[in-house]
Scaffold this motif. Structure first.
Motif, PDB file in Angstrom:
ATOM      1  N   LYS A 284       0.840  -1.192   0.000  1.00 26.70           N
ATOM      2  CA  LYS A 284       0.000   0.000   0.000  1.00 26.70           C
ATOM      3  C   LYS A 284       0.882   1.251   0.000  1.00 26.70           C
ATOM      4  O   LYS A 284       1.806   1.378   0.787  1.00 26.70           O
ATOM      5  CB  LYS A 284      -0.899   0.010   1.232  1.00 26.70           C
ATOM      6  N   ARG A 285       0.567   2.162  -0.878  1.00 26.44           N
ATOM      7  CA  ARG A 285       1.368   3.364  -1.048  1.00 26.44           C
ATOM      8  C   ARG A 285       0.936   4.416  -0.024  1.00 26.44           C
ATOM      9  O   ARG A 285      -0.237   4.834   0.015  1.00 26.44           O
ATOM     10  CB  ARG A 285       1.216   3.893  -2.474  1.00 26.44           C
ATOM     11  N   LEU A 286       1.893   4.820   0.801  1.00 24.68           N
ATOM     12  CA  LEU A 286       1.639   5.834   1.822  1.00 24.68           C
ATOM     13  C   LEU A 286       2.151   7.176   1.309  1.00 24.68           C
ATOM     14  O   LEU A 286       3.309   7.290   0.902  1.00 24.68           O
ATOM     15  CB  LEU A 286       2.345   5.456   3.128  1.00 24.68           C
ATOM     16  N   LYS A 287       1.272   8.193   1.356  1.00 23.86           N
ATOM     17  CA  LYS A 287       1.632   9.481   0.760  1.00 23.86           C
ATOM     18  C   LYS A 287       1.634  10.607   1.785  1.00 23.86           C
ATOM     19  O   LYS A 287       0.813  10.648   2.687  1.00 23.86           O
ATOM     20  CB  LYS A 287       0.662   9.824  -0.376  1.00 23.86           C
ATOM     21  N   ARG A 288       2.609  11.506   1.603  1.00 24.31           N
ATOM     22  CA  ARG A 288       2.695  12.722   2.393  1.00 24.31           C
ATOM     23  C   ARG A 288       2.988  13.878   1.436  1.00 24.31           C
ATOM     24  O   ARG A 288       3.642  13.709   0.410  1.00 24.31           O
ATOM     25  CB  ARG A 288       3.813  12.629   3.451  1.00 24.31           C
ATOM     26  N   LYS A 289       2.501  15.067   1.807  1.00 24.08           N
ATOM     27  CA  LYS A 289       2.742  16.257   0.981  1.00 24.08           C
ATOM     28  C   LYS A 289       3.502  17.301   1.772  1.00 24.08           C
ATOM     29  O   LYS A 289       3.248  17.497   2.958  1.00 24.08           O
ATOM     30  CB  LYS A 289       1.429  16.815   0.456  1.00 24.08           C
TER      31      LYS A 289
END
Length: 372
Positions: A284-289
């Motif tokens: 699962k791809r975990l994203k932060r900005k």
């Protein structure tokens, strides 16, 4: 007539190596016929120690010959004669010993034999010394099959401007008993390679000269690739050598006013935490900005944003950011792509922009990986 013993003694004189064929420059009534005047030891390992050969000759002249000198062109070579006085018809044997210690590589040594009445003859010994196992492993620790060994297993071209070429080299030695032709069978478009000499005799050394053409790299910051080396004789034996280069942008000369008006990258929060429960089995791809702002007066261009850590992908704004405006950099973590055994995630995202005085800024990426 009493002959001075000092002149009859056999001794070795160090000097510069001479090359050529055996010859005689004889004025007296002494002449010798030799079975040979050259001996080739071939290729042998330094660990073998001293090697010895013999040259045999018969005095064909009517006079007795007295040996007055027996010289070698190098202190590593020791000649001896089995007798000092050689009557007509008698045979003399010259024993020549070569010491290979600390002398890897090809050798060719000259020995000069002289008597009274006046007679002179030259002999040659040659061969190729392969470095001792201990020395070779210390100087050339990386083995390319049984063909040869190399001094390095990676090449770093270092920091350079985007419009330059950068040299680097890897040294090698032929540790086999056969002549080899080292080759670079694969390399990235920005790396050219030349091997000198092209063919290497046993025990001989060579250099792989590499040149990185920065304009062909195609991106600023760090670039990683590899070259593959092998040999024409053993194409199935190869070694992959990582190569790296770090490019930076070269700005034109700027005044203080130019710098004040230029774009300026600002990253208010340079820390990204993916938390304490990163599952290394998850895809699962975990994203932060991360917010980035242009604090200058000219458009801000993100040249490149990247991470060298496996499992981290970075996406940066493709359009220029106007003065006083903001945008976002997206950082994606793929847990299953992390390096095996990772417990604490400690990574870095590098952001390269057209900010003149600080072209690169880093974002720290952290997190804890669950242990199964």
């Amino acid at each position: 007539m009493k002959i001075n013993k000092a002149f009859l003694s056999i001794f070795t004189i160090m000097g510069m190596a001479c090359y050529g064929v055996a010859s005689a420059d004889n004025e007296g009534k002494v002449n010798f016929k030799w079975e040979s005047d050259i001996h080739d030891f071939g290729a042998f390992n330094e660990d073998v120690g001293r090697v010895t050969c013999q040259f045999k000759g018969v005095n064909l002249g009517p006079d007795t010959a007295s040996v007055i000198y027996l010289n070698a062109s190098c202190g590593c070579t020791t000649p001896k004669a089995d007798k000092r006085i050689i009557p007509p018809g008698d045979t003399v044997t010259l024993s020549v010993t070569y010491d290979p210690a600390n002398r890897p590589g090809i050798f060719d040594k000259k020995i000069t034999f002289g008597t009274v009445p006046g007679y002179r003859a030259n002999f040659h010994i040659k061969g190729s010394v392969i470095s001792s196992t201990r020395r070779m492993m210390a100087t050339y620790p990386y083995e390319v099959g049984s063909a040869y060994r190399l001094s390095d297993n990676n090449v770093a071209f270092g920091n350079t401007r985007e419009d330059r070429t950068v040299p680097a080299s890897v040294r090698g030695v032929n540790n086999s008993l056969d002549t080899v032709t080292p080759t670079v069978t694969k390399s990235p478009a920005f790396v050219s390679a030349v091997v000198e000499p092209a063919t290497v005799k046993p025990g001989g050394t060579f250099v792989i000269s590499l040149t990185a053409d920065a304009p062909k790299v195609g991106q600023l910051g760090a670039t990683f690739d590899s070259i593959t080396v092998s040999s024409a004789e053993h194409p199935d034996m190869s070694m992959v050598i990582p190569v790296s280069i770090l490019l930076f942008e070269e700005f034109p000369p700027m005044t203080a006013d130019d710098v004040d008006r230029a774009a300026y990258l600002e990253i208010p929060d340079r820390n990204v935490d993916f938390g304490p429960e990163i599952d290394p089995a998850s895809s699962k791809r975990l994203k932060r900005k991360v917010k980035v702002t242009n604090g200058g007066l000219e458009p801000l261009k993100i040249r490149r944003a990247y991470s060298i850590t496996p499992g981290i992908e970075v996406k940066a704004p493709s359009k220029p950011i106007g003065p006083g405006k903001s945008a976002e950099i997206e950082i994606t973590l793929i847990p299953s792509a992390l390096q095996s055994g990772t417990t604490d995630l400690r990574a870095r995202v590098s952001v390269i922009s057209n900010t003149p005085l600080n072209t690169t800024m880093d974002i720290n990426v952290s997190g804890s990986v669950k242990q199964n």
